[in-house]
Design a protein around this motif. Sequence first.
Motif, PDB file in Angstrom:
ATOM      1  N   PRO A 238      60.150   9.224  29.354  1.00  0.00           N
ATOM      2  CA  PRO A 238      60.822  10.466  29.473  1.00  0.00           C
ATOM      3  C   PRO A 238      62.109  10.596  30.169  1.00  0.00           C
ATOM      4  N   TYR A 239      62.935  11.412  30.047  1.00  0.00           N
ATOM      5  CA  TYR A 239      64.212  11.518  30.692  1.00  0.00           C
ATOM      6  C   TYR A 239      64.650  13.163  30.947  1.00  0.00           C
ATOM      7  N   MET A 240      65.492  13.445  31.776  1.00  0.00           N
ATOM      8  CA  MET A 240      65.660  14.788  32.328  1.00  0.00           C
ATOM      9  C   MET A 240      67.370  14.685  32.536  1.00  0.00           C
ATOM     10  N   VAL A 241      67.921  15.669  32.117  1.00  0.00           N
ATOM     11  CA  VAL A 241      69.349  16.144  32.585  1.00  0.00           C
ATOM     12  C   VAL A 241      69.491  17.369  33.156  1.00  0.00           C
ATOM     13  N   THR A 242      70.098  17.132  34.488  1.00  0.00           N
ATOM     14  CA  THR A 242      69.952  18.290  35.505  1.00  0.00           C
ATOM     15  C   THR A 242      71.442  18.805  35.647  1.00  0.00           C
ATOM     16  N   ARG A 243      71.551  20.195  35.752  1.00  0.00           N
ATOM     17  CA  ARG A 243      72.825  20.597  36.196  1.00  0.00           C
ATOM     18  C   ARG A 243      73.088  20.674  37.484  1.00  0.00           C
ATOM     19  N   LEU A 244      74.065  20.163  38.300  1.00  0.00           N
ATOM     20  CA  LEU A 244      74.429  20.212  39.421  1.00  0.00           C
ATOM     21  C   LEU A 244      74.616  21.510  40.118  1.00  0.00           C
ATOM     22  N   ASP A 245      73.964  22.134  41.075  1.00  0.00           N
ATOM     23  CA  ASP A 245      74.280  23.446  41.438  1.00  0.00           C
ATOM     24  C   ASP A 245      76.018  23.621  42.122  1.00  0.00           C
ATOM     25  N   ASP A 246      76.529  22.424  42.478  1.00  0.00           N
ATOM     26  CA  ASP A 246      77.986  22.685  42.862  1.00  0.00           C
ATOM     27  C   ASP A 246      78.955  22.651  42.008  1.00  0.00           C
ATOM     28  N   GLY A 247      78.506  22.573  40.519  1.00  0.00           N
ATOM     29  CA  GLY A 247      79.363  22.233  39.367  1.00  0.00           C
ATOM     30  C   GLY A 247      80.065  21.061  39.235  1.00  0.00           C
ATOM     31  N   LEU A 252      71.381  12.721  34.883  1.00  0.00           N
ATOM     32  CA  LEU A 252      70.623  12.042  34.012  1.00  0.00           C
ATOM     33  C   LEU A 252      69.809  11.124  34.643  1.00  0.00           C
ATOM     34  N   LYS A 253      68.394  11.316  34.528  1.00  0.00           N
ATOM     35  CA  LYS A 253      67.366  10.412  35.154  1.00  0.00           C
ATOM     36  C   LYS A 253      66.449   9.882  34.004  1.00  0.00           C
ATOM     37  N   VAL A 254      66.259   8.611  33.798  1.00  0.00           N
ATOM     38  CA  VAL A 254      65.344   8.045  32.995  1.00  0.00           C
ATOM     39  C   VAL A 254      64.120   7.667  33.875  1.00  0.00           C
ATOM     40  N   TYR A 255      62.988   8.248  33.547  1.00  0.00           N
ATOM     41  CA  TYR A 255      61.765   8.005  34.313  1.00  0.00           C
ATOM     42  C   TYR A 255      61.081   6.619  33.597  1.00  0.00           C
ATOM     43  N   PRO A 256      60.363   5.747  34.409  1.00  0.00           N
ATOM     44  CA  PRO A 256      59.388   4.852  34.016  1.00  0.00           C
ATOM     45  C   PRO A 256      58.584   5.400  32.683  1.00  0.00           C
ATOM     46  N   PRO A 257      57.981   4.249  31.733  1.00  0.00           N
ATOM     47  CA  PRO A 257      57.261   4.665  30.857  1.00  0.00           C
ATOM     48  C   PRO A 257      56.123   5.204  31.388  1.00  0.00           C
ATOM     49  N   LEU A 258      55.498   6.523  30.495  1.00  0.00           N
ATOM     50  CA  LEU A 258      54.130   6.983  30.717  1.00  0.00           C
ATOM     51  C   LEU A 258      53.124   5.819  30.267  1.00  0.00           C
ATOM     52  N   ASP A 259      52.761   5.067  31.220  1.00  0.00           N
ATOM     53  CA  ASP A 259      51.854   3.940  30.942  1.00  0.00           C
ATOM     54  C   ASP A 259      50.430   4.260  30.556  1.00  0.00           C
ATOM     55  N   GLN A 260      49.944   5.259  30.912  1.00  0.00           N
ATOM     56  CA  GLN A 260      48.818   6.114  30.506  1.00  0.00           C
ATOM     57  C   GLN A 260      48.581   6.428  29.217  1.00  0.00           C
ATOM     58  N   VAL A 261      49.712   6.631  28.512  1.00  0.00           N
ATOM     59  CA  VAL A 261      49.835   7.310  27.230  1.00  0.00           C
ATOM     60  C   VAL A 261      50.441   6.175  26.055  1.00  0.00           C
ATOM     61  N   PRO A 262      49.564   5.851  25.106  1.00  0.00           N
ATOM     62  CA  PRO A 262      48.305   6.566  24.553  1.00  0.00           C
ATOM     63  C   PRO A 262      47.255   5.800  25.319  1.00  0.00           C
ATOM     64  N   SER A 263      46.310   6.819  25.638  1.00  0.00           N
ATOM     65  CA  SER A 263      44.963   6.503  26.356  1.00  0.00           C
ATOM     66  C   SER A 263      44.003   6.104  25.307  1.00  0.00           C
ATOM     67  N   GLY A 264      43.932   6.740  24.131  1.00  0.00           N
ATOM     68  CA  GLY A 264      42.810   6.554  23.066  1.00  0.00           C
ATOM     69  C   GLY A 264      42.200   8.095  23.057  1.00  0.00           C
ATOM     70  N   ASP A 265      42.557   8.824  23.851  1.00  0.00           N
ATOM     71  CA  ASP A 265      41.874  10.180  23.956  1.00  0.00           C
ATOM     72  C   ASP A 265      43.255  11.386  23.841  1.00  0.00           C
ATOM     73  N   GLU A 266      43.426  11.706  22.600  1.00  0.00           N
ATOM     74  CA  GLU A 266      44.637  12.780  22.550  1.00  0.00           C
ATOM     75  C   GLU A 266      44.399  13.856  23.349  1.00  0.00           C
ATOM     76  N   GLN A 267      43.325  14.648  23.705  1.00  0.00           N
ATOM     77  CA  GLN A 267      43.302  15.715  24.813  1.00  0.00           C
ATOM     78  C   GLN A 267      43.746  15.061  26.004  1.00  0.00           C
ATOM     79  N   ARG A 268      43.215  14.115  26.543  1.00  0.00           N
ATOM     80  CA  ARG A 268      43.810  13.578  27.725  1.00  0.00           C
ATOM     81  C   ARG A 268      45.183  13.342  28.038  1.00  0.00           C
ATOM     82  N   ASP A 269      45.656  12.725  26.876  1.00  0.00           N
ATOM     83  CA  ASP A 269      47.205  12.501  26.856  1.00  0.00           C
ATOM     84  C   ASP A 269      48.083  13.791  26.683  1.00  0.00           C
ATOM     85  N   ALA A 270      47.641  14.955  25.970  1.00  0.00           N
ATOM     86  CA  ALA A 270      48.227  16.046  25.998  1.00  0.00           C
ATOM     87  C   ALA A 270      48.296  16.602  27.243  1.00  0.00           C
ATOM     88  N   VAL A 271      47.180  16.631  28.151  1.00  0.00           N
ATOM     89  CA  VAL A 271      47.064  16.839  29.488  1.00  0.00           C
ATOM     90  C   VAL A 271      48.214  16.193  30.412  1.00  0.00           C
TER      91      VAL A 271
END
Length: 321
Positions: A238-247, A252-271
């Motif tokens: 995942p990554y996210m771009v946040t607009r700074l309040d001060d103008g 831009l922050k890149v997060y670590p991989p979601l290591d629990q996805v895929p789990s083999g359970d699509e319902q659990r992954d969606a949650v």
Amino acid sequence: MEKPRFRAALLRPRYWLTWLLFVLWFLVAQLPYRWQLHMGRGIGRAMLRFAPNRRTIAERNLALCFPELSQAQRMHLLHRNFESSGIALMETGMAWFRSARWLRRRVAIEGLESLQALQAEGRGVLLMAMHFTTLELGAALMGMSITLDGMYRPHKNPVYDYMQRKGRERHTADGCVYQRKDVRGVLRALQRGRAVWYAPDQDYGIKQGVFAPFFGAPAATVTGTSRFARVGRAEVVPYMVTRLDDGGGYRLKVYPPLDQVPSGDEQRDAVLVNQFIEARIREAPEQYMWVHRRFKTRPEGAANIYEGVRKKKKKRRRVAT
């Protein structure tokens, strides 16, 4: 898909107004950054007043997702959200018409090294974006930083479609574009070690998804995240771009991989995916796209939370020849 090609048919008189609007958009994008922020806020305030359907959708989304806030607090959040939506129009112009050098001066990037390391190892990456108002600008910033492929839905107006693709692909010279329905093409790209941009946080119906909690409410959530990661043998990053309040620009922050996805359970992954997105939204709720019908698909027997909101009429698509 092949690169966008200019065709003489795009110069037909019925498209002149669209070209004029793009000229104006280009000129506005050349203005000083803070001027554009100010103009964007003004556009957002006008949208709040003159786009009643969008306002109603956002109000109901906020009431459903933030019941702990008072009416006054939600109204304040609504106003800030529409201002953010207006700024997004300016940021799209920045992404499409300003230079990479101009854009880089306005962003601080965190966590990119781990993503670059995955690409260096030849690992496929499903780059998970979220529908914040900075979405278009964020894709451009990521495209300048890594080799990035994208998923694409054509626009009905062929001039807009041409300019949109040119704008999006100008910062990703080595990137490829796949039609949204081209699942095989995306899977092959992931298996080859490509990074593919993907945003799973809209309501695309329940045929290709499941109901999973989103701010405590059941939301139709695509299971494509699990399937792309599993079949494509890819990491979900995942990554996210946040607009700074001060103008002062963007983070831009890149997060670590979601290591629990895929789990083999699509319902659990969606949650898990919804929980991650919800946590990011809570960090900057005014910058999320609350004007979308995130809860339009409802479980059997559940009330339509957008009751009374007028739906857009579907127009026939014109094809330039």
